[in-house]
Design an enzyme around this catalytic site. Sequence first.
Site, PDB file in Angstrom:
ATOM      1  N   THR A  73      25.701 -75.509 -14.186  1.00 12.29           N
ATOM      2  CA  THR A  73      24.258 -75.430 -13.942  1.00 12.29           C
ATOM      3  C   THR A  73      23.898 -74.240 -13.058  1.00 12.29           C
ATOM      4  OG1 THR A  73      24.274 -76.765 -11.938  1.00 12.29           O
ATOM      5  CG2 THR A  73      24.119 -77.955 -14.028  1.00 12.29           C
ATOM      6  N   CYS A  74      22.591 -73.978 -12.976  1.00 13.67           N
ATOM      7  CA  CYS A  74      22.060 -72.927 -12.106  1.00 13.67           C
ATOM      8  C   CYS A  74      21.942 -73.386 -10.661  1.00 13.67           C
ATOM      9  CB  CYS A  74      20.686 -72.495 -12.602  1.00 13.67           C
ATOM     10  SG  CYS A  74      20.719 -71.544 -14.117  1.00 13.67           S
ATOM     11  N   ASP A  75      22.619 -74.453 -10.307  1.00 11.33           N
ATOM     12  CA  ASP A  75      22.504 -75.020  -8.972  1.00 11.33           C
ATOM     13  C   ASP A  75      23.652 -74.515  -8.100  1.00 11.33           C
ATOM     14  OD1 ASP A  75      21.064 -77.861  -7.820  1.00 11.33           O
ATOM     15  OD2 ASP A  75      22.877 -77.154  -6.831  1.00 11.33           O
ATOM     16  N   LYS A 110      14.127 -76.340 -14.906  1.00  7.33           N
ATOM     17  CA  LYS A 110      15.014 -77.312 -14.251  1.00  7.33           C
ATOM     18  C   LYS A 110      14.302 -78.098 -13.166  1.00  7.33           C
ATOM     19  CE  LYS A 110      17.611 -73.769 -12.903  1.00  7.33           C
ATOM     20  NZ  LYS A 110      16.642 -72.644 -13.050  1.00  7.33           N
ATOM     21  N   ASN A 149      19.142 -79.556 -15.496  1.00  6.17           N
ATOM     22  CA  ASN A 149      19.305 -78.218 -16.088  1.00  6.17           C
ATOM     23  C   ASN A 149      19.358 -78.275 -17.613  1.00  6.17           C
ATOM     24  OD1 ASN A 149      20.669 -75.481 -14.321  1.00  6.17           O
ATOM     25  ND2 ASN A 149      19.762 -77.212 -13.303  1.00  6.17           N
TER      26      ASN A 149
END
Lengths: 406, 406
Positions: A347-349, B72, A390
């Site tokens: 994910t973009c986390d 998101k 996401n």
Amino acid sequence: MTDQSATTGVTDRPSDGDVAGTAARSAERIREHLDGAVPATPCLVMDLTAVRERYAELRAALPDARICYAVKANPMPEVVAALVELGSSFDVASPGEIDLCLEQGADPAAISYGNTIKKRADIARAHAQGVRLFATDSEADLTAIAEAAPGASVFCRVLVANDGSRTPFGRKFGCTPETAVRLLGRAAELGLDACGVSFHIGSQQHDAAAWEHGIAAAHRVFRGAAEHGVRPRLVNLGGGLPAHYTDAAPPLTDYARRIEQALDREFGADRPELLVEPGRRLVGDAGVLRSEVVLVSPDSDGERRWVYLDVGRYNGLAETEGEAITYRLRTSRDGDPVGPVVLAGPTCDGDDVIYQRTRYELPLTLRAGDTVDLLSAGAYTASYASVGFNGFPPLPTRCIDGHERP
Amino acid sequence: MTDQSATTGVTDRPSDGDVAGTAARSAERIREHLDGAVPATPCLVMDLTAVRERYAELRAALPDARICYAVKANPMPEVVAALVELGSSFDVASPGEIDLCLEQGADPAAISYGNTIKKRADIARAHAQGVRLFATDSEADLTAIAEAAPGASVFCRVLVANDGSRTPFGRKFGCTPETAVRLLGRAAELGLDACGVSFHIGSQQHDAAAWEHGIAAAHRVFRGAAEHGVRPRLVNLGGGLPAHYTDAAPPLTDYARRIEQALDREFGADRPELLVEPGRRLVGDAGVLRSEVVLVSPDSDGERRWVYLDVGRYNGLAETEGEAITYRLRTSRDGDPVGPVVLAGPTCDGDDVIYQRTRYELPLTLRAGDTVDLLSAGAYTASYASVGFNGFPPLPTRCIDGHERP
């Protein structure tokens, strides 16, 4: 090629044969399945044979304890059904888990509502379904039980030290032994069956002696209650029995011996009824989570490669928070020379990093499209996955046991 | 009764009118809806009017930046549809988010595939759907883009300091400016449109000056690339613009002014195209999460009450991990005298504690069945919820805007 080869550099203390044996055999069976079926990744595969082996081991180690499987560890219907068939009881946390157990054929008398945090409506619903055993640790909850489940049996949870646990509980649950004495007395006044005491020494407990404090506390409560004319009979030993991660825990027999010794020392001939709530122990080593490498790239400091998998903290690996649980890894390049890596999710986390402080080494040849299997990943994985953070879907699951789920 | 009254004792620095105003008005509209509809709790309600207000504010503050909503933050179809209608573009992390945007009517040309971690098959799929703009930060990803999305536009993400962010990114994303220069040169060689540079200064950024380092880094990359004959044109300012939690952030106009000043200083007359990826900023203040008190009980040390809600870290409040995001609270007993509490979720998980270090005070009269609203809870809540941890279902959601979801 062994299932440890992917984690050279991670301390892997010697383990007992049963723990490593069941886990290794199960991992091999699941590998055969995965290599044949080639499901889309990520994917969790559970081996019901391993669940049954773990249940039988525990049955043998603690022969007179009632086993209540902690459903939260893995609520797959096939897992619950397999345990129903073996005669297991169930520790549940919610109305949803009660429904699941009943749907899989569990007797409501085999269900323990182990959550001390319960809505009154949920207590009443459980009672109407036939559930008769409830945990408590507060006056407010006890009153709700007395009103919504009249005559039910209650055990009181006491707070004990969680040293040695990889995922300790803090102070969220449990009261002092003094409060427990008062609550059991109050339970009896309210017409409830004040049946016993529970404690939990923390999940994935590596100290086989950890139960001793809990058993001593339970005995103090038994004595205190008796002075008020209440005679509890049950000691609920909770969970905490380990699965096989990178740093192996002592053998089950060590835990059982220390528990038996403590029971002898504290209770002597007045031995209580026993209940145990294994979750991770029964299902952890029975699962393999297959993932795919999405990307391998150098760190900006040039020291370690970052290996990004298609599974991460939000779609199955929640227990890698704080790097508490360190899974053993197996890759499709095992046997090739290895080097240090940071492992991260897709994910973009920024928090979706799996292992950064823990030293993992993986094959230098590893690249996008290769597989990385997380071994002993049967507990606290799929059911923790997010609904779609996401835009990644929840972790798909399947079982091997002659029949499969789509 | 104001929406701050439930959190007396939490520092609430003076905030700008726009931030507090939109959040307060939205919270009031949602309260009216909740008090009328009385949905089962927990429940997240989004107010689309507030989303539109936030979009218009940002449009006014950064008039020449292309706004790409970071899906998101809240992937509810109604939210995406409302933003499509306003002409927003979209920053997506996965094939699932691309499908969602297209289903809600987004033009594929309005989609930026902002995840630097992408499977080749997912890049190809996006390209086939018409997506033409991709983030990258590594040679391996760039090669995959060149092969699976020939001719696409790529921007390169550089790593910048995240000081001042409540949820910093660590080192998971981004490369050095030097590597970015090399990657943009390589992109051009591979037949891609090496269009720009991105950075992210960390989510919920409280330092309006934080973008200055990123803009300076972007300018260094522009200069370095030009020396190799590559002329990027786009600066992607990323996300980080705040929502209104207990400690209020500076007004949006401060952020915009500092960004404009930095652009003038670094780029002068050669002003680049701008792109911004607000997620939390557009939806955070537009949501209220209504929960119910399950239990109030004394701590075993007797100092603070534990207030257990029917929502916690695993069914909506993931961002309370480490107590990073501190929501403002509103209760059905506001106005009554308050005292300190620990707030926890409903599961049997010891980590399912919401606020323990952060000092929250709630009405002394609070009891089971009362409601606690978490305000400005529109971002990073429902989509983080687990599929069913401990048997508790995912967080239900609904919108108010003249129409409702069941």
